[in-house]
Design an enzyme around this catalytic site. Structure first.
Site, short mmCIF file in Angstrom:
data_model
loop_
_atom_site.label_atom_id
_atom_site.label_comp_id
_atom_site.label_asym_id
_atom_site.label_seq_id
_atom_site.Cartn_x
_atom_site.Cartn_y
_atom_site.Cartn_z
N THR A 12 0.78 -1.24 0.04
CA THR A 12 -0.08 -0.05 -0.02
C THR A 12 0.80 1.40 0.00
O THR A 12 2.17 1.17 0.03
CB THR A 12 -1.02 0.04 1.29
OG1 THR A 12 -1.94 0.90 0.92
CG2 THR A 12 -0.10 0.45 2.41
N LYS A 44 -7.55 3.18 4.51
CA LYS A 44 -6.66 2.82 5.33
C LYS A 44 -6.01 4.21 6.10
O LYS A 44 -5.06 4.17 6.81
CB LYS A 44 -5.58 2.44 4.53
CG LYS A 44 -5.63 1.10 3.75
CD LYS A 44 -4.73 0.71 2.48
CE LYS A 44 -5.20 -0.04 1.60
NZ LYS A 44 -4.33 -0.36 0.44
N GLY A 58 -2.84 6.63 9.36
CA GLY A 58 -2.90 5.96 8.14
C GLY A 58 -2.21 4.47 8.50
O GLY A 58 -1.14 4.69 9.10
N SER A 137 4.76 0.02 0.03
CA SER A 137 5.30 -0.29 -1.23
C SER A 137 5.62 1.03 -2.15
O SER A 137 6.67 1.07 -2.87
CB SER A 137 4.72 -1.41 -1.94
OG SER A 137 3.40 -0.92 -2.29
#
Length: 187
Positions: A12, A44, A58, A137
């Site tokens: 994410t 998220k 987050g 990522s």
């Protein structure tokens, strides 16, 4: 790299940008399992209100793990109202030493509108340099893009959105379906 060697928390992108008296936390909505997109509209980024104090968090990583950490963070914030740093340090200590929490695979960006922290399972509570924090990522792509825009006339939200767009164009585990939360000091 094989799928089983790929850490779950990489899948994410979350960014926090502090500029102009506000902090914006943005996250993409993609949930991936290996090379398959399971959901494209996950939230998220969450607003917590422990004890009447707004905090935005987050997360990148396993959803269930992140929710367990958010619940623990919320209880730490209720125990230390208005003391975000202390709550984050207490969470990081627990995360590092508790046998159950040690297995959780996630990272957090947390802010109260004044302070911004990245919290990890390695016991880290980091204040980002240059008023930008990013995890996941696509975090490095978003971080580089945002840092390149910090001296521009763009607002924190405009920077976060543009940085996330760049990350989504590069990282296959990040999409352009954003959740964006803005918080100002003492909100």
């Amino acid at each position: 790299m094989s799928d089983d060697a790929f850490p779950g928390w990489h899948g994410t992108t979350i960014i926090g940008v502090k500029k102009g008296g506000e902090v914006v936390v943005a996250g993409d909505g993609q949930v991936s399992l290996g090379q398959t997109v399971i959901k494209g509209s996950a939230r998220k980024v969450r607003r917590l209100r422990p004890g009447g104090h707004d905090v935005v968090a987050g997360f990148a990583g396993s959803t269930a793990d992140a929710f367990a950490l958010l619940e623990r963070l919320e209880s730490k914030l209720e125990a230390t109202p208005g003391q975000l740093q202390r709550a984050c340090v207490d969470l990081a200590k627990d995360w590092r030493t508790d046998k159950y929490l040690q297995k959780l695979e996630a990272m957090l960006i947390v802010t109260d509108g004044e302070q911004v922290y990245m919290v990890t399972g390695a016991g880290d509570v980091l204040e980002p340099e240059h008023d930008v924090a990013a995890i996941g990522s696509g975090g490095n792509y978003a971080l580089a893009a945002a840092r390149g825009m910090m001296d521009s006339d763009r607002t924190a939200e405009e920077i976060a959105r543009a940085a996330m767009e760049i990350a989504a164009d590069i990282c296959v585990y990040t999409n352009g379906n954003l959740t964006v939360e803005t918080i100002g000091a003492h909100q």
